[in-house]
Design an enzyme around this catalytic site. Structure first.
Site, PDB file in Angstrom:
ATOM      1  N   GLU A 185     -12.371  31.551 -41.441  1.00 30.25           N
ATOM      2  CA  GLU A 185     -12.851  30.500 -42.166  1.00 30.25           C
ATOM      3  C   GLU A 185     -13.292  29.464 -41.216  1.00 30.25           C
ATOM      4  O   GLU A 185     -12.830  29.492 -40.201  1.00 30.25           O
ATOM      5  CB  GLU A 185     -11.681  29.933 -42.908  1.00 30.25           C
ATOM      6  CG  GLU A 185     -10.713  30.756 -43.884  1.00 30.25           C
ATOM      7  CD  GLU A 185     -11.572  30.957 -45.243  1.00 30.25           C
ATOM      8  OE1 GLU A 185     -12.710  30.176 -45.427  1.00 30.25           O
ATOM      9  OE2 GLU A 185     -11.286  31.650 -46.183  1.00 30.25           O
ATOM     10  N   LYS A 200       2.833  33.197 -48.543  1.00 29.32           N
ATOM     11  CA  LYS A 200       2.864  34.541 -49.064  1.00 29.32           C
ATOM     12  C   LYS A 200       4.367  35.022 -48.889  1.00 29.32           C
ATOM     13  O   LYS A 200       5.066  35.621 -49.838  1.00 29.32           O
ATOM     14  CB  LYS A 200       2.102  35.592 -48.310  1.00 29.32           C
ATOM     15  CG  LYS A 200       0.426  35.264 -48.569  1.00 29.32           C
ATOM     16  CD  LYS A 200      -0.464  35.992 -47.714  1.00 29.32           C
ATOM     17  CE  LYS A 200      -1.938  35.923 -47.883  1.00 29.32           C
ATOM     18  NZ  LYS A 200      -2.872  36.186 -46.730  1.00 29.32           N
ATOM     19  N   GLY A 298     -10.258  40.897 -48.509  1.00 24.67           N
ATOM     20  CA  GLY A 298     -11.526  41.406 -48.805  1.00 24.67           C
ATOM     21  C   GLY A 298     -11.587  41.696 -50.421  1.00 24.67           C
ATOM     22  O   GLY A 298     -10.740  41.758 -51.262  1.00 24.67           O
TER      23      GLY A 298
HETATM   24  N1  HSE Z   1      -7.195  34.073 -45.105  1.00 25.27           N
HETATM   25  C1  HSE Z   1      -6.407  35.347 -45.692  1.00 25.27           C
HETATM   26  C2  HSE Z   1      -6.043  36.232 -44.375  1.00 25.27           C
HETATM   27  C3  HSE Z   1      -6.946  35.879 -46.521  1.00 25.27           C
HETATM   28  O1  HSE Z   1      -6.733  36.080 -43.353  1.00 25.27           O
HETATM   29  O2  HSE Z   1      -4.905  37.220 -44.425  1.00 25.27           O
HETATM   30  C4  HSE Z   1      -6.358  36.706 -47.628  1.00 25.27           C
HETATM   31  O3  HSE Z   1      -5.203  36.100 -48.355  1.00 25.27           O
END
Ligand code: HSE
Length: 403
Positions: A185, A200, A298
């Site tokens: 990002e 997570k 993805g």
């Molecule tokens: N930014 C997250 C990653 C996207 O790099 O895993 C998926 O949750």
């Protein structure tokens, strides 16, 4: 025929529609009926899009339509996603989502609302993207006493660490290249500081405890202070460096959660999870170790997991699919008493001090490509003892925990 609505026509939302279009026959066979997207909620219009006529801008059109059975929230963020999901569940409409931020913050509460209203709340895509880990934990492994979950839960950081290791390039350069290619990002903070992984982990830990684990209370270190010198030493030690999200549960159901970079021996499967891939290793008392591996992000992989939730909901029409999570807070302990070894680097002039503080029996680690420092692996120490010893040092170049 089941009618569904998709909230948010961005990457994942458009992926969901694509999966339903492309795999319509397979979805029909799996669900036992066709899934039709009746509405797509977005602020934008999509002139020329195959589904432009389904686009609406007012959530109430969807909430007020009795035909809509499932709402798929792929907007991301807390608000208005939280209000939309809550309103849908209160009206007895089931919700599935990829929104990890929202599930981590309000998942157990939303699950309770779903239960009260005879609806279901599923969020497979919120952890590990397309990897079917949550459903397996909640279904095939529900009878197991699961005492640990260890995961590589963030693809961006795993990609960066893999590149640093294989190409010998520094963190900042690899991050910039990853951003230029669109793999990372523009604002990478949530990934590189470990916040995405801890959300997570909070979802996984909540499932493990059956209660609510607050992600903001999870001890978290990101990967920003990992250097190419660390990888030089890691190779000497036959280890990889990975950002691990760890949850341990003891006999009394008390959890220890943390996210931090770890050195992992090459023979451990997690050490060989490279690039953008995710992996989650779960230990059950009867089953032993099970490992899940796949694309953690993805468009299509994530959308596939959302569609799996939709199908599950339709197959269980009229029934609440029970998810083991209540809004009551889980009992968690700090990492302070966890015992492990640590890899430490200090400037050469601090060698004597390090030996006094950490003991003369530490194992020195030498690497010909790094000079001007003393690197070593400590014996077993509690996190608290380690921290106290670190404070006694005049200077420390870095440290990494051993897994
Ligand atoms: N930014 C997250 C990653 C996207 O790099 O895993 C998926 O949750």
């Amino acid at each position: 025929m089941a009618k569904v609505a998709v909230l948010g026509y961005g990457t994942v939302g458009s992926g969901v529609v694509e999966v339903l279009d492309t795999n319509a026959d397979q979805v029909l066979e799996s669900a036992g009926e066709k899934l039709e997207v009746k509405y797509i909620l977005d602020l934008r219009d999509f002139p020329g899009d195959k589904h432009e006529t389904q686009v609406v801008h007012d959530i109430n059109i969807i909430l007020d339509d009795p035909e809509i059975e499932v709402i798929c929230e792929t907007m991301g963020g807390i608000e208005p996603a939280f209000s939309f999901e809550k309103s849908a569940l209160e009206r007895g409409k089931s919700v599935c989502t990829s929104n990890k931020e929202l599930v981590a913050a309000h998942g157990p509460e939303l699950e309770e609302i779903a239960k009260k209203n005879g609806a279901s709340y599923l969020f497979e895509a919120s952890v590990g993207g397309g990897i079917p880990v949550l459903r397996t934990l909640n279904d095939s492994m529900k009878h197991e006493k699961i005492d640990s979950v260890t995961g590589i839960l963030n693809g961006t950081t795993n990609y960066i660490l893999t590149k640093m290791d294989k190409e010998g390039t520094g963190f900042a350069t690899v991050l910039k290249a990853a951003q230029d290619k669109g793999y990372a990002e523009r604002n990478p903070e949530a990934d590189i500081e470990g916040y995405d992984a801890r959300r997570k982990l909070a979802i996984l830990a909540s499932l493990l405890s059956g209660k609510y684990v607050n992600s903001e209370e999870i001890y978290t270190e990101g990967i920003t202070r990992i250097s190419i010198e660390d990888f030089e030493y890691a190779r000497t030690l036959n280890m990889a460096i990975k950002l691990l999200a760890i949850c341990r549960k003891n006999e009394n159901g008390v959890l220890l959660n943390m996210v931090a970079p770890f050195l992992i021996p090459y023979e451990n499967s997690l050490a060989n999870v490279n690039g953008v891939f995710n992996a989650i290793s779960v230990h059950g008392n009867m089953l032993g170790d099970v490992m899940f591996y796949g694309k953690g992000a993805g468009k299509k992989a994530t959308a596939s997991a959302v569609v799996a939730d939709m199908i599950d909901i339709i197959k269980h029409r009229g029934k609440h699919i029970n998810i083991n999570m209540k809004a009551e807070p889980a009992t968690v302990v700090s990492k302070d008493n966890a015992v492990r070894s640590f890899f430490v680097r200090v400037p050469s002039q601090c060698k004597e001090q390090a030996l006094e503080v950490f003991g003369r029996d530490v194992d020195e680690v030498r690497n010909d490509n790094v000079s001007g420092e003393f690197a070593f692996v400590t014996g077993d120490l509690s996190e608290r003892d380690f921290e106290e010893k670190l404070w006694k040092m005049d200077s420390v170049k870095g440290y990494i925990r051993l897994y």
